[in-house]
Design a protein around this motif. Sequence first.
Motif, mmCIF file in Angstrom:
data_model
loop_
_atom_site.group_PDB
_atom_site.id
_atom_site.type_symbol
_atom_site.label_atom_id
_atom_site.label_comp_id
_atom_site.label_asym_id
_atom_site.label_seq_id
_atom_site.Cartn_x
_atom_site.Cartn_y
_atom_site.Cartn_z
ATOM 1 N N MET A 72 9.616 32.103 53.705
ATOM 2 C CA MET A 72 9.047 31.769 52.398
ATOM 3 C C MET A 72 7.577 32.197 52.355
ATOM 4 O O MET A 72 6.849 31.909 53.307
ATOM 5 N N PRO A 73 7.121 32.863 51.302
ATOM 6 C CA PRO A 73 5.703 33.242 51.276
ATOM 7 C C PRO A 73 4.841 31.997 51.186
ATOM 8 O O PRO A 73 5.218 31.028 50.518
ATOM 9 N N SER A 74 3.683 32.023 51.888
ATOM 10 C CA SER A 74 2.827 30.836 51.812
ATOM 11 C C SER A 74 2.196 30.776 50.419
ATOM 12 O O SER A 74 1.833 31.811 49.856
ATOM 13 N N PRO A 75 2.097 29.574 49.836
ATOM 14 C CA PRO A 75 1.520 29.472 48.499
ATOM 15 C C PRO A 75 0.065 29.918 48.518
ATOM 16 O O PRO A 75 -0.628 29.771 49.518
ATOM 17 N N GLU A 76 -0.377 30.479 47.423
ATOM 18 C CA GLU A 76 -1.748 30.971 47.348
ATOM 19 C C GLU A 76 -2.724 29.789 47.352
ATOM 20 O O GLU A 76 -2.537 28.843 46.598
ATOM 21 N N VAL A 77 -3.707 29.844 48.223
ATOM 22 C CA VAL A 77 -4.677 28.756 48.268
ATOM 23 C C VAL A 77 -6.093 29.287 48.034
ATOM 24 O O VAL A 77 -6.371 30.451 48.304
ATOM 25 N N SER A 78 -6.953 28.437 47.539
ATOM 26 C CA SER A 78 -8.361 28.790 47.363
ATOM 27 C C SER A 78 -9.223 27.699 47.968
ATOM 28 O O SER A 78 -8.876 26.516 47.914
ATOM 29 N N ARG A 79 -10.351 28.123 48.524
ATOM 30 C CA ARG A 79 -11.338 27.158 49.032
ATOM 31 C C ARG A 79 -12.269 26.870 47.864
ATOM 32 O O ARG A 79 -12.883 27.802 47.317
ATOM 33 N N VAL A 80 -12.343 25.621 47.463
ATOM 34 C CA VAL A 80 -13.142 25.306 46.271
ATOM 35 C C VAL A 80 -14.047 24.088 46.472
ATOM 36 O O VAL A 80 -13.777 23.238 47.330
ATOM 37 N N PHE A 81 -15.090 24.026 45.679
ATOM 38 C CA PHE A 81 -15.951 22.849 45.656
ATOM 39 C C PHE A 81 -16.523 22.693 44.245
ATOM 40 O O PHE A 81 -16.493 23.644 43.447
ATOM 41 N N ILE A 82 -16.982 21.487 43.957
ATOM 42 C CA ILE A 82 -17.537 21.203 42.632
ATOM 43 C C ILE A 82 -19.041 21.031 42.804
ATOM 44 O O ILE A 82 -19.485 20.340 43.736
ATOM 45 N N CYS A 83 -19.796 21.692 41.966
ATOM 46 C CA CYS A 83 -21.248 21.671 42.179
ATOM 47 C C CYS A 83 -22.037 21.734 40.872
ATOM 48 O O CYS A 83 -21.473 21.933 39.794
ATOM 49 N N ILE A 84 -23.329 21.571 41.029
ATOM 50 C CA ILE A 84 -24.271 21.804 39.937
ATOM 51 C C ILE A 84 -24.990 23.105 40.273
ATOM 52 O O ILE A 84 -25.560 23.242 41.366
ATOM 53 N N GLU A 85 -24.909 24.057 39.357
ATOM 54 C CA GLU A 85 -25.627 25.310 39.552
ATOM 55 C C GLU A 85 -27.098 25.086 39.195
ATOM 56 O O GLU A 85 -27.418 24.183 38.431
ATOM 57 N N LEU A 86 -27.956 25.923 39.747
ATOM 58 C CA LEU A 86 -29.391 25.705 39.561
ATOM 59 C C LEU A 86 -30.005 26.754 38.653
ATOM 60 O O LEU A 86 -29.593 27.919 38.684
ATOM 61 N N PRO A 87 -31.020 26.369 37.876
ATOM 62 C CA PRO A 87 -31.705 27.376 37.059
ATOM 63 C C PRO A 87 -32.408 28.399 37.957
ATOM 64 O O PRO A 87 -32.753 28.090 39.105
ATOM 65 N N SER A 88 -32.633 29.580 37.414
ATOM 66 C CA SER A 88 -33.221 30.645 38.243
ATOM 67 C C SER A 88 -34.616 30.269 38.740
ATOM 68 O O SER A 88 -35.021 30.687 39.832
ATOM 69 N N SER A 89 -35.347 29.451 37.975
ATOM 70 C CA SER A 89 -36.699 29.060 38.418
ATOM 71 C C SER A 89 -36.611 28.259 39.722
ATOM 72 O O SER A 89 -37.443 28.432 40.618
ATOM 73 N N ILE A 90 -35.613 27.413 39.843
ATOM 74 C CA ILE A 90 -35.445 26.615 41.071
ATOM 75 C C ILE A 90 -34.988 27.514 42.216
ATOM 76 O O ILE A 90 -35.488 27.409 43.343
ATOM 77 N N ARG A 91 -34.062 28.437 41.917
ATOM 78 C CA ARG A 91 -33.611 29.343 42.977
ATOM 79 C C ARG A 91 -34.773 30.199 43.471
ATOM 80 O O ARG A 91 -34.895 30.478 44.663
ATOM 81 N N ALA A 92 -35.663 30.566 42.552
ATOM 82 C CA ALA A 92 -36.835 31.367 42.936
ATOM 83 C C ALA A 92 -37.756 30.545 43.837
ATOM 84 O O ALA A 92 -38.324 31.070 44.800
ATOM 85 N N GLN A 93 -37.888 29.267 43.532
ATOM 86 C CA GLN A 93 -38.733 28.406 44.388
ATOM 87 C C GLN A 93 -38.111 28.242 45.779
ATOM 88 O O GLN A 93 -38.822 28.180 46.774
ATOM 89 N N GLY A 94 -36.779 28.157 45.812
ATOM 90 C CA GLY A 94 -36.078 28.065 47.098
ATOM 91 C C GLY A 94 -36.292 29.333 47.903
ATOM 92 O O GLY A 94 -36.582 29.295 49.101
ATOM 93 N N ASP A 95 -36.201 30.456 47.209
ATOM 94 C CA ASP A 95 -36.401 31.768 47.822
ATOM 95 C C ASP A 95 -37.807 31.856 48.430
ATOM 96 O O ASP A 95 -37.994 32.310 49.568
ATOM 97 N N GLU A 96 -38.767 31.370 47.668
ATOM 98 C CA GLU A 96 -40.167 31.412 48.115
ATOM 99 C C GLU A 96 -40.338 30.599 49.400
ATOM 100 O O GLU A 96 -40.977 31.047 50.350
#
Length: 191
Positions: A1-25
């Motif tokens: 039997m083929p294995s059922p298709e699975v996905s690795r998933v999580f639920i999150c809050i995405e961040l505005p680019s200004s915050i990602r830029a601060q993280g990058d810095e």
Amino acid sequence: MPSPEVSRVFICIELPSSIRAQGDELQRTLGTLDRHIRWVKPSNLHLTLRFLGEISGARVESVCSSVQRVASRVEPFLVHLSGTGCFPSLRRPRAFWIGVGENQNLTHLFKVLEDELFSSGFAHETRPFSPHLTLGRIRVDRVSARVREALASTKFEAAPFAVTHVTLMQSELRNSGSVYTPLAQAPLKLT
Ligand code: ATP
Ligand code: MG
């Protein structure tokens, strides 16, 4: 039997680019501190609400609906990122993160989501909800006192940002790093 298709998933809050830029810095400032620290790509920075792991396609559909239902019942709110820390401890840092100020709205969102997921057959998350934004992961058991001190003295402060939607994210683990793809971006309740 083929294995059922699975996905690795999580639920999150995405961040505005200004915050990602601060993280990058901040990552750039600490960039050469220790070669054992693997920095999260700035475009991947996020705030995890709930990690679900590998689930079947049918369950992904069901989680999509759950996320949408929950989001439609919760009003937009502010999140204030401040300070940094290490998990599980500064003595044995495995993850280096930016902190989330005490936030009842965020805790409420987590609880409503948790209840909804429980109703649709997911076991309760056993670990307490401790929201954080992972900036880097440390791949050795011990770091030097110099690195510990540098991490301990790292400050972070951002202007509060508005959370307007919740994202169901797919995570594909590749050799070159994880690749995230939003499967649903559910808007919070319109006020
Ligand atoms: P990598 O594992 O390659 O470092 P990643 O951690 O970014 O990549 P995932 O492991 O898919 O990708 O994790 C996605 C999100 O879920 C991250 O925020 C991660 O910290 C969180 N997470 C992963 N595993 C768990 C877990 N067992 N419990 C709680 N949260 C988890
Ligand atoms: Mg991981």
